[in-house]
Design an enzyme around this catalytic site. Sequence first.
Site, PDB file in Angstrom:
ATOM      1  N   HIS A  67       0.844  -1.196   0.000  1.00  0.00           N
ATOM      2  CA  HIS A  67       0.000   0.000   0.000  1.00  0.00           C
ATOM      3  C   HIS A  67       0.877   1.242   0.000  1.00  0.00           C
ATOM      4  O   HIS A  67       2.094   1.167   0.228  1.00  0.00           O
ATOM      5  CB  HIS A  67      -0.941  -0.003   1.220  1.00  0.00           C
ATOM      6  CG  HIS A  67      -0.328  -0.593   2.457  1.00  0.00           C
ATOM      7  ND1 HIS A  67       0.740  -0.004   3.106  1.00  0.00           N
ATOM      8  CD2 HIS A  67      -0.591  -1.741   3.147  1.00  0.00           C
ATOM      9  CE1 HIS A  67       1.079  -0.763   4.149  1.00  0.00           C
ATOM     10  NE2 HIS A  67       0.304  -1.832   4.185  1.00  0.00           N
ATOM     11  N   CYS A 119       2.771  -1.771  15.611  1.00  0.00           N
ATOM     12  CA  CYS A 119       2.797  -1.213  14.260  1.00  0.00           C
ATOM     13  C   CYS A 119       2.210   0.197  14.262  1.00  0.00           C
ATOM     14  O   CYS A 119       1.061   0.392  14.635  1.00  0.00           O
ATOM     15  CB  CYS A 119       2.012  -2.110  13.299  1.00  0.00           C
ATOM     16  SG  CYS A 119       1.975  -1.477  11.607  1.00  0.00           S
TER      17      CYS A 119
END
Length: 154
Positions: A67, A119
Amino acid sequence: MTATEPADFRDFRDFRWDAVEHRPYKEDASAAFSAISRQVLFEAPALACELRYFEMQAGGYSTLERHQHMHGVMVFRGYGHCLLGSTVRAVAPFDLVRIPAWIWHQFRATRGETFGFLCMVNRERDRPQLPTEADLAALRANAEVAAFLDETLR
Ligand code: MN
């Protein structure tokens, strides 16, 4: 001085945080993943980023995807392997992985144990792309990557 709220402090116990919901990894079931959960630790609009904790059981793996948005990852628990582009690396607690835009990436728990990582990601972000058959073939041209994928997809 502004008063604090109870949610400003959240205790950590057994790889869970107080008042943090234990969610499925993805709401969207179309992508391949296994034995993985998600806790969103910070997602305040004022931050412009989110910090999440993903945890997978032995044999678990995240989605193979890419992405526009980046990830900043810190391994937090256990041992795993990370696929990043054409590189496969063993990762251990507190290792950092920077995942640039449009690079294929996937994490996999190894050594028969639970594997977890923090993350950091943009709050506003594009949807991940999944690999086509042609993308998978291109990835598999690298023997190390192919071995990683075979282990993952087994
Ligand atoms: Mn991703």
